[in-house]
Design a protein around this motif. Sequence first.
Motif, PDB file in Angstrom:
ATOM      1  N   LEU A   4       0.831  -1.203   0.000  1.00 33.54           N
ATOM      2  CA  LEU A   4       0.000   0.000   0.000  1.00 33.54           C
ATOM      3  C   LEU A   4       0.868   1.256   0.000  1.00 33.54           C
ATOM      4  CD1 LEU A   4      -2.742   1.365   0.172  1.00 33.54           C
ATOM      5  CD2 LEU A   4      -2.648   1.105   2.667  1.00 33.54           C
ATOM      6  N   LYS A   5       1.920   1.245   0.832  1.00 36.63           N
ATOM      7  CA  LYS A   5       2.813   2.402   0.888  1.00 36.63           C
ATOM      8  C   LYS A   5       3.505   2.643  -0.452  1.00 36.63           C
ATOM      9  CE  LYS A   5       3.868   2.259   5.838  1.00 36.63           C
ATOM     10  NZ  LYS A   5       4.935   2.067   6.847  1.00 36.63           N
ATOM     11  N   LYS A   6       3.942   1.532  -1.097  1.00 36.65           N
ATOM     12  CA  LYS A   6       4.599   1.666  -2.396  1.00 36.65           C
ATOM     13  C   LYS A   6       3.624   2.205  -3.443  1.00 36.65           C
ATOM     14  CE  LYS A   6       8.307  -1.757  -2.044  1.00 36.65           C
ATOM     15  NZ  LYS A   6       8.862  -3.006  -2.638  1.00 36.65           N
ATOM     16  N   SER A   7       2.388   1.718  -3.381  1.00 41.06           N
ATOM     17  CA  SER A   7       1.377   2.174  -4.342  1.00 41.06           C
ATOM     18  C   SER A   7       1.118   3.665  -4.189  1.00 41.06           C
ATOM     19  CB  SER A   7       0.072   1.398  -4.148  1.00 41.06           C
ATOM     20  OG  SER A   7       0.265   0.031  -4.391  1.00 41.06           O
ATOM     21  N   ILE A   8       1.022   4.118  -2.942  1.00 37.58           N
ATOM     22  CA  ILE A   8       0.803   5.543  -2.687  1.00 37.58           C
ATOM     23  C   ILE A   8       1.998   6.362  -3.175  1.00 37.58           C
ATOM     24  CG2 ILE A   8       0.532   7.286  -0.885  1.00 37.58           C
ATOM     25  CD1 ILE A   8      -1.019   5.175   0.725  1.00 37.58           C
ATOM     26  N   LEU A   9       3.213   5.862  -2.883  1.00 44.33           N
ATOM     27  CA  LEU A   9       4.423   6.564  -3.297  1.00 44.33           C
ATOM     28  C   LEU A   9       4.493   6.692  -4.808  1.00 44.33           C
ATOM     29  CD1 LEU A   9       7.169   7.845  -2.696  1.00 44.33           C
ATOM     30  CD2 LEU A   9       8.141   5.528  -2.673  1.00 44.33           C
ATOM     31  N   TYR A  10       4.256   5.580  -5.516  1.00 44.50           N
ATOM     32  CA  TYR A  10       4.304   5.603  -6.972  1.00 44.50           C
ATOM     33  C   TYR A  10       3.228   6.519  -7.550  1.00 44.50           C
ATOM     34  CZ  TYR A  10       7.445   1.582  -6.666  1.00 44.50           C
ATOM     35  OH  TYR A  10       8.503   0.750  -6.394  1.00 44.50           O
ATOM     36  N   THR A  11       2.077   6.524  -6.929  1.00 38.23           N
ATOM     37  CA  THR A  11       0.989   7.397  -7.396  1.00 38.23           C
ATOM     38  C   THR A  11       1.376   8.859  -7.254  1.00 38.23           C
ATOM     39  OG1 THR A  11      -0.699   5.766  -6.797  1.00 38.23           O
ATOM     40  CG2 THR A  11      -1.419   8.043  -7.073  1.00 38.23           C
ATOM     41  N   VAL A  12       1.952   9.199  -6.104  1.00 38.46           N
ATOM     42  CA  VAL A  12       2.395  10.582  -5.880  1.00 38.46           C
ATOM     43  C   VAL A  12       3.472  10.968  -6.888  1.00 38.46           C
ATOM     44  CG1 VAL A  12       3.584  12.113  -4.270  1.00 38.46           C
ATOM     45  CG2 VAL A  12       1.779  10.595  -3.445  1.00 38.46           C
ATOM     46  N   ILE A  13       4.426  10.069  -7.127  1.00 38.18           N
ATOM     47  CA  ILE A  13       5.496  10.342  -8.086  1.00 38.18           C
ATOM     48  C   ILE A  13       4.928  10.587  -9.474  1.00 38.18           C
ATOM     49  CG2 ILE A  13       7.469   9.337  -9.307  1.00 38.18           C
ATOM     50  CD1 ILE A  13       8.195   7.923  -6.673  1.00 38.18           C
ATOM     51  N   LEU A  14       3.966   9.766  -9.885  1.00 36.83           N
ATOM     52  CA  LEU A  14       3.354   9.931 -11.203  1.00 36.83           C
ATOM     53  C   LEU A  14       2.600  11.256 -11.310  1.00 36.83           C
ATOM     54  CD1 LEU A  14       2.014   6.316 -11.897  1.00 36.83           C
ATOM     55  CD2 LEU A  14       3.892   7.494 -13.063  1.00 36.83           C
ATOM     56  N   ILE A  15       1.918  11.625 -10.249  1.00 40.40           N
ATOM     57  CA  ILE A  15       1.183  12.890 -10.256  1.00 40.40           C
ATOM     58  C   ILE A  15       2.144  14.064 -10.380  1.00 40.40           C
ATOM     59  CG2 ILE A  15      -0.225  14.443  -8.861  1.00 40.40           C
ATOM     60  CD1 ILE A  15      -1.620  11.954  -7.723  1.00 40.40           C
ATOM     61  N   VAL A  16       3.230  14.016  -9.601  1.00 38.58           N
ATOM     62  CA  VAL A  16       4.219  15.094  -9.650  1.00 38.58           C
ATOM     63  C   VAL A  16       4.866  15.177 -11.030  1.00 38.58           C
ATOM     64  CG1 VAL A  16       6.434  15.904  -8.753  1.00 38.58           C
ATOM     65  CG2 VAL A  16       4.679  15.053  -7.177  1.00 38.58           C
ATOM     66  N   LEU A  17       5.208  14.023 -11.597  1.00 40.67           N
ATOM     67  CA  LEU A  17       5.802  14.006 -12.930  1.00 40.67           C
ATOM     68  C   LEU A  17       4.833  14.574 -13.963  1.00 40.67           C
ATOM     69  CD1 LEU A  17       7.668  10.567 -13.062  1.00 40.67           C
ATOM     70  CD2 LEU A  17       8.681  12.857 -13.116  1.00 40.67           C
ATOM     71  N   GLY A  18       3.570  14.208 -13.825  1.00 41.80           N
ATOM     72  CA  GLY A  18       2.561  14.716 -14.752  1.00 41.80           C
ATOM     73  C   GLY A  18       2.437  16.228 -14.686  1.00 41.80           C
ATOM     74  N   ILE A  19       2.469  16.754 -13.476  1.00 43.56           N
ATOM     75  CA  ILE A  19       2.386  18.210 -13.299  1.00 43.56           C
ATOM     76  C   ILE A  19       3.612  18.895 -13.889  1.00 43.56           C
ATOM     77  CG2 ILE A  19       2.390  20.062 -11.584  1.00 43.56           C
ATOM     78  CD1 ILE A  19       0.716  18.217  -9.778  1.00 43.56           C
ATOM     79  N   LEU A  20       4.789  18.335 -13.629  1.00 42.83           N
ATOM     80  CA  LEU A  20       6.021  18.937 -14.132  1.00 42.83           C
ATOM     81  C   LEU A  20       6.075  18.911 -15.660  1.00 42.83           C
ATOM     82  CD1 LEU A  20       8.649  17.523 -11.596  1.00 42.83           C
ATOM     83  CD2 LEU A  20       7.750  19.867 -11.730  1.00 42.83           C
ATOM     84  N   ILE A  21       5.651  17.800 -16.248  1.00 36.21           N
ATOM     85  CA  ILE A  21       5.641  17.698 -17.714  1.00 36.21           C
ATOM     86  C   ILE A  21       4.654  18.691 -18.307  1.00 36.21           C
ATOM     87  CG2 ILE A  21       5.055  16.195 -19.658  1.00 36.21           C
ATOM     88  CD1 ILE A  21       6.120  13.846 -17.952  1.00 36.21           C
ATOM     89  N   THR A  22       3.486  18.808 -17.689  1.00 37.49           N
ATOM     90  CA  THR A  22       2.465  19.734 -18.185  1.00 37.49           C
ATOM     91  C   THR A  22       2.959  21.176 -18.134  1.00 37.49           C
ATOM     92  OG1 THR A  22       0.678  18.247 -17.480  1.00 37.49           O
ATOM     93  CG2 THR A  22       0.105  20.564 -17.824  1.00 37.49           C
ATOM     94  N   LEU A  23       3.565  21.545 -17.015  1.00 38.85           N
ATOM     95  CA  LEU A  23       4.093  22.906 -16.879  1.00 38.85           C
ATOM     96  C   LEU A  23       5.277  23.147 -17.814  1.00 38.85           C
ATOM     97  CD1 LEU A  23       3.946  23.347 -12.987  1.00 38.85           C
ATOM     98  CD2 LEU A  23       2.380  24.285 -14.702  1.00 38.85           C
ATOM     99  N   GLY A  24       6.090  22.110 -17.983  1.00 34.63           N
ATOM    100  CA  GLY A  24       7.227  22.233 -18.895  1.00 34.63           C
ATOM    101  C   GLY A  24       6.784  22.411 -20.333  1.00 34.63           C
ATOM    102  N   LEU A  25       5.760  21.681 -20.740  1.00 31.93           N
ATOM    103  CA  LEU A  25       5.237  21.806 -22.098  1.00 31.93           C
ATOM    104  C   LEU A  25       4.636  23.188 -22.322  1.00 31.93           C
ATOM    105  CD1 LEU A  25       4.607  20.532 -24.817  1.00 31.93           C
ATOM    106  CD2 LEU A  25       2.502  19.603 -23.829  1.00 31.93           C
ATOM    107  N   GLU A  26       3.916  23.680 -21.327  1.00 34.14           N
ATOM    108  CA  GLU A  26       3.332  25.013 -21.413  1.00 34.14           C
ATOM    109  C   GLU A  26       4.434  26.061 -21.573  1.00 34.14           C
ATOM    110  OE1 GLU A  26      -0.074  27.456 -18.989  1.00 34.14           O
ATOM    111  OE2 GLU A  26       1.510  26.514 -17.805  1.00 34.14           O
TER     112      GLU A  26
END
Length: 209
Positions: A4-26
């Motif tokens: 469960l902890k790993k799943s939460i960690l990976y989910t947070v990492i994916l969300i952060v990466l998604g935000i960074l990519i979106t802002l970088g593309l903008e």
Amino acid sequence: MRFLKKSILYTVILIVLGILITLGLESFIAQDTSSRIYSNVNTIPTAKTAIVLGASVHSDGQLSPILQDRVDSAIDLYKENKVEEILISGDHGSDSYNEVDAIANYLKNHGIPQDKLLLDHAGFDTYDSMYRAHNVFGIKDAIVVTQEFHLPRAIFIAKHLGLDYHGLQAKERAFKIENKIMKREKLANYKAVFEVIFKIEPRGSKKQV
């Protein structure tokens, strides 16, 4: 528990990466188009055509504030002899909804002659409008008129379709840009990159006026 902890960690990492990519593309799109975007009618280079990108129209045919600001800016371009004609590109996907004629009526009521208007009833989105401006209407040089938040994507698409278009930031009154519009704009950047890479052909893109 460890899973469960790993799943939460990976989910947070994916969300952060998604935000960074979106802002970088903008940021990339803004930087890529900054030299082609102007905020002042007096300083923008002349072109044959102004392209007004459609937005919502009320049921009574009145322009929404965001659309009226675009159209008013196009009127300024015409009256300052920055352009010779105006292409209206908007959504006329049904008999009950017609952005193009509503804009045309507004322009004519404000002194723009009918023979100076080009009507694109299949400008269903920004990519369609840019693609069709060149491939259907044969427009080689143009000034695209829309709001500051929307303009980089429009000019990015035009630039990477090989078009010599500049952009004018529509003058803005004190209306509120809804958060959902801004979020949608950020996500639309992904679509724009996909479309210019694969040169998607919009429906009804055969040459016709």
